[in-house]
Design a protein around this motif. Structure first.
Motif, PDB file in Angstrom:
ATOM      1  N   CYS A  27       0.827  -1.199   0.000  1.00  0.00           N
ATOM      2  CA  CYS A  27       0.000   0.000   0.000  1.00  0.00           C
ATOM      3  C   CYS A  27       0.870   1.261   0.000  1.00  0.00           C
ATOM      4  N   GLN A  28       1.936   1.221   0.767  1.00  0.00           N
ATOM      5  CA  GLN A  28       2.864   2.354   0.832  1.00  0.00           C
ATOM      6  C   GLN A  28       3.608   2.536  -0.486  1.00  0.00           C
ATOM      7  N   LYS A  29       3.933   1.425  -1.129  1.00  0.00           N
ATOM      8  CA  LYS A  29       4.759   1.442  -2.328  1.00  0.00           C
ATOM      9  C   LYS A  29       3.979   1.829  -3.576  1.00  0.00           C
ATOM     10  N   ASN A  30       2.681   1.485  -3.612  1.00  0.00           N
ATOM     11  CA  ASN A  30       1.906   1.610  -4.851  1.00  0.00           C
ATOM     12  C   ASN A  30       0.756   2.603  -4.747  1.00  0.00           C
ATOM     13  N   GLY A  31       1.054   3.777  -4.256  1.00  0.00           N
ATOM     14  CA  GLY A  31       0.062   4.841  -4.340  1.00  0.00           C
ATOM     15  C   GLY A  31      -0.808   5.033  -3.131  1.00  0.00           C
ATOM     16  N   GLY A  32      -0.426   4.496  -1.971  1.00  0.00           N
ATOM     17  CA  GLY A  32      -1.213   4.716  -0.761  1.00  0.00           C
ATOM     18  C   GLY A  32      -2.608   4.134  -0.875  1.00  0.00           C
ATOM     19  N   GLY A  33      -3.615   4.978  -0.543  1.00  0.00           N
ATOM     20  CA  GLY A  33      -4.998   4.518  -0.585  1.00  0.00           C
ATOM     21  C   GLY A  33      -5.462   4.132  -1.971  1.00  0.00           C
ATOM     22  N   ALA A  34      -4.827   4.647  -3.010  1.00  0.00           N
ATOM     23  CA  ALA A  34      -5.220   4.295  -4.378  1.00  0.00           C
ATOM     24  C   ALA A  34      -4.968   2.820  -4.672  1.00  0.00           C
ATOM     25  N   TYR A  35      -4.054   2.215  -3.946  1.00  0.00           N
ATOM     26  CA  TYR A  35      -3.753   0.789  -4.152  1.00  0.00           C
ATOM     27  C   TYR A  35      -4.952  -0.102  -3.836  1.00  0.00           C
ATOM     28  N   LEU A  36      -5.846   0.386  -2.970  1.00  0.00           N
ATOM     29  CA  LEU A  36      -7.005  -0.413  -2.595  1.00  0.00           C
ATOM     30  C   LEU A  36      -7.949  -0.645  -3.776  1.00  0.00           C
ATOM     31  N   VAL A  37      -7.943   0.247  -4.757  1.00  0.00           N
ATOM     32  CA  VAL A  37      -8.860   0.104  -5.904  1.00  0.00           C
ATOM     33  C   VAL A  37      -8.489  -1.104  -6.765  1.00  0.00           C
TER      34      VAL A  37
END
Length: 737
Positions: free
Chosen positions: A92-102
């Motif tokens: 999550c930290q590496k791939n865009g923060g909260g955007a990774y959840l999508v």
């Protein structure tokens, strides 16, 4: 005038009873145990009724979950593991923060839930472990089950080592202050100084590499056994063995604690962390989306891999657990529920991790400001003029905002000479952007943050006890993925097999508790699970959707569940999910080819990690792990294809034949001409024996009434094989009604 229905039914029952008496009278002494059995003759009904009768018989012989809650907790405990705590936050930290959840949620719906539902369904329908399930689906693809067992064994070898590490830290947490709170002092005859290796790194880093692991500089230098970790590994395997020795009857009860306790700890940590300075900065950093990095191919591949491993697909543990369910259990509801619980657990763990890391980053930033403020004070009057410092700045208490203002002014005035001053930026975002995953997050970053907690020993005890429970929950499912298929297939005592498996695993696991053991853990994690499990799940999907037949499988689900699954699953299983899995498999092969195998070695003199290439024997071991894990699939396929696999083992105990979608034990003495299912009953009798005149459409079920040995009781305590006939011989006389 036609007879009424009751009269016809009475005459039919009388005739069938007479036929059964004829069959029993012709048995003579060929099978004494058969005489002790009762034969139940039923009218030919639809598959649903027959499955209900089979399930009722099987429940008497196969262990079952005490409650639905116990089963759900077992599946949750298996799927929710250490990866939810230390890999999902990192991704999550590496791939865009909260955007990774999508993309993660999209892939969870596309490949996660459908494949999880598929494994639950086949295990519950066939009620066997992974070996029996895939032999049932397609005997030529029976190697899938053996491959799952091999991968489970490889993963269990190193996964329990991590539990051993957690046990060590747990045992060391009952101290105030914590032993990794400060760097140790070295005393000689004249001086007392800080340990150089610790001073160059940090107190928690030094404790992890030097005190806990006592790690060597390379994988080639074994350095001998680390006795502390050897004892911890022995304790971990003892716990697993005691919990699994009675199967689900013992492990199911342990699940109430091992599955629920981590949630109590995570919620407590979240509440405590939110009360700490800087925690909101960490959570804000987590939910600040970066859409550009979120939609990169690398992000999609890592999200798919995380979905894949988070649910435990391909291990066989999901199939093993579901095989102890009733046939009419709503496994679709279970699949969606467990998948969503897994996702929300990952989000909860990420909130906790970022809140704690935000607190840690705030502390580190405060230290950075204090250190660099001293440098600025030393430069005043020489390198830096007093006029550059704003009048409201109080050097006895400089806030991060004040420090940022000072450095901006100095940078504007001394553009070329600023770098020479050696002033750090001291930005809290830089601290939060330092990506830490795996053991580095749990045993270094998190432990360092807990040293600053009030009552730090209490929180340390809770944290590592949580890690132990998370690891044990996953280990139970992993070991069940080994034990259940072997017990179902080879009819060995579960207690003996469990103890033997744990002893063998502990003996092999000694390579992981050498001083170089951490490097072997990384090797097994990289090469024994990722690629083999991807191949296994691809083959599982293809076996069900294209070999067994997706239409037939959907009919089976309707018959089992009582309702038709959504058409969504039809298209997912047949087209979308196999395509996504094949793309992921191709990406894994490409990545493997582009990045030569290497590992991170801890260099004592430098006090930091350095990437090193594996020696030739290390490369051979990496390749062997992948090959050995996948080898059962082609071997079984070739043996089945050329009819080289003799299904009749010595004594007829473990020979299992799969005919017409039914599972049955085949006796060694059965005549070569007895290819019809009725031969399963006549197998031990002379070939000249006359068949029972049972009308077409009738089914004879043999229900064992007494305790018999393994040869005469195929439905023994270890297996599930149903002894039954589905058709009658062509020459069976039709009764005159």
């Amino acid at each position: 005038m036609p007879k009424n229905g009751k009269v016809v039914k009475k005459e039919l029952d009388d005739e069938v009873t007479e036929s059964v008496k004829d069959l029993l009278s012709n048995e003579d002494t060929c099978d004494d145990s058969f005489k002790k059995s009762s034969l139940i003759v039923s009218d030919g009904q639809d598959d649903k009724d027959r499955d209900a009768e089979e399930a009722s018989d099987a429940e008497e012989e196969r262990p079952a979950w005490n409650s639905k809650l116990q089963y759900i907790l077992a599946q949750v405990g298996f799927s929710v593991g250490l990866g939810n705590v230390w890999r999902f936050p990192y991704l999550c930290q590496k791939n865009g923060g909260g955007a990774y959840l999508v993309p993660y949620l999209i892939l969870l719906v596309v490949i996660g839930i459908p494949l999880f539902f598929l494994e639950l369904a086949v295990g519950q329908r066939i009620r066997r472990g992974s070996i029996g399930v895939w032999n049932y689906i397609s005997p030529r693809l029976g190697g899938i089950g053996f491959a799952s067992c091999v991968v489970c064994f490889f993963v269990a070898l190193y996964y329990n080592v991590i539990i051993g590490w957690s046990l060590f830290y747990f045992s060391q947490s009952f101290q105030q202050p914590l032993p990794w709170h400060e760097c140790p002092l070295v005393k000689n005859k004249t001086l007392t100084y800080v340990e150089p290796e610790c001073e160059k790194s940090s107190a928690t880093t030094y404790y992890w590499y030097r005190v806990a692991l006592n790690i060597s500089d390379s994988i080639s230098d074994s350095g001998g056994l680390n006795w502390k970790m050897t004892l911890c590994l022995l304790a971990a395997w003892t716990m697993v063995c005691l919990a699994m020795i009675k199967g689900i009857q013992s492990s199911g009860k342990v699940m109430y604690f091992s599955s629920l306790f981590p949630y109590v700890v995570l919620i407590c940590f979240l509440v405590r962390a939110l009360l700490l300075t800087g925690s909101i900065d960490g959570i804000r950093h987590m939910f600040t989306p970066s859409w550009r990095s979120c939609w990169s191919p690398r992000c999609g591949a890592e999200a798919a891999t995380q979905v894949f491993f988070a649910l435990g697909l391909g291990f066989g543990g999901v199939i093993a657990f579901s095989s102890y369910n009733k046939r009419d259990n709503n496994c679709h509801f279970d699949a969606v529920l467990v998948s969503l619980i897994n996702f929300f657990t990952s989000v909860l763990a990420t909130l906790v991790v970022f809140a704690v890391l935000g607190f840690k980053a705030n502390i580190m930033n405060t230290k950075c400001v204090a250190l660099n403020t001293k440098k600025i004070v030393g430069f005043l009057g020489n390198e830096i003029s007093h006029d550059l410092i704003p009048q409201h700045i109080n050097f006895s208490h400089v806030t991060p905002e004040d420090y940022l203002q000072i450095t901006q002014i100095i940078r504007e005035v001394k553009e070329e000479d600023y770098a020479r001053l050696g002033l750090d930026s001291c930005n809290i975002e830089d601290e939060l952007n330092k990506a830490v995953q795996g053991t580095g997050l749990a045993f270094i970053a998190f432990t360092e943050a807990m040293t600053h907690f009030p009552a730090s020993p209490f929180w340390s005890v809770m944290f590592f006890l949580m890690l132990v429970n998370l690891g044990l929950g996953s280990m139970f499912g992993t070991i069940e993925g080994i034990i259940t298929p072997l017990v179902d297939t080879f009819k060995v005592r579960k207690e003996i097999l469990t103890v033997g498996c744990c002893l063998l695993a502990f003996s092999i696991g000694l390579i992981f508790v050498q001083r170089s053991g951490n490097y072997f853990v990384a090797m097994f994690d990289d090469y024994s699970a990722t690629l083999p499990l991807l191949i296994v799940v691809v083959l599982e999907n293809i076996a069900v959707a294209w070999v067994y037949g997706i239409d037939k499988f959907m009919d089976d689900l309707k018959d089992m569940l009582g309702f038709s699954p959504y058409r969504f699953y039809y298209y997912m299983w047949k087209y979308i999910t196999p395509l996504v899995l094949l793309l992921l498999l191709a990406a894994s092969f490409i990545q493997l080819g582009m990045t030569p195998p290497s590992y991170s070695a801890w260099i004592e003199d430098l006090a930091q990690e350095k990437s090193q290439s594996y020696p030739p024997w290390g490369l051979a071991l990496c390749i062997s792990l992948v090959v050995v894990a996948i080898l059962p699939v082609p071997v079984v396929f070739v043996l089945r294809h050329f009819n080289l696999l003799d299904e009749s083992a010595a004594g007829g105990r473990s020979a299992v034949s799969y005919r017409k979608g039914r599972t049955a034990e085949e006796e060694e003495e059965a005549g070569p001409g007895d290819d019809d299912d009725a031969s399963l009953i006549r197998g031990k009798c002379p070939p000249s024996e006359e068949p029972s005149p049972v009308p077409p459409g009738k089914s004879i079920y043999r229900k064992q009434s007494g305790a018999g040995d393994a040869d005469t009781a195929p439905n023994g305590r270890y297996g599930i094989g149903y002894l039954m006939t589905t058709d009658t011989t062509p020459d069976t006389p039709e009764p005159d009604l």
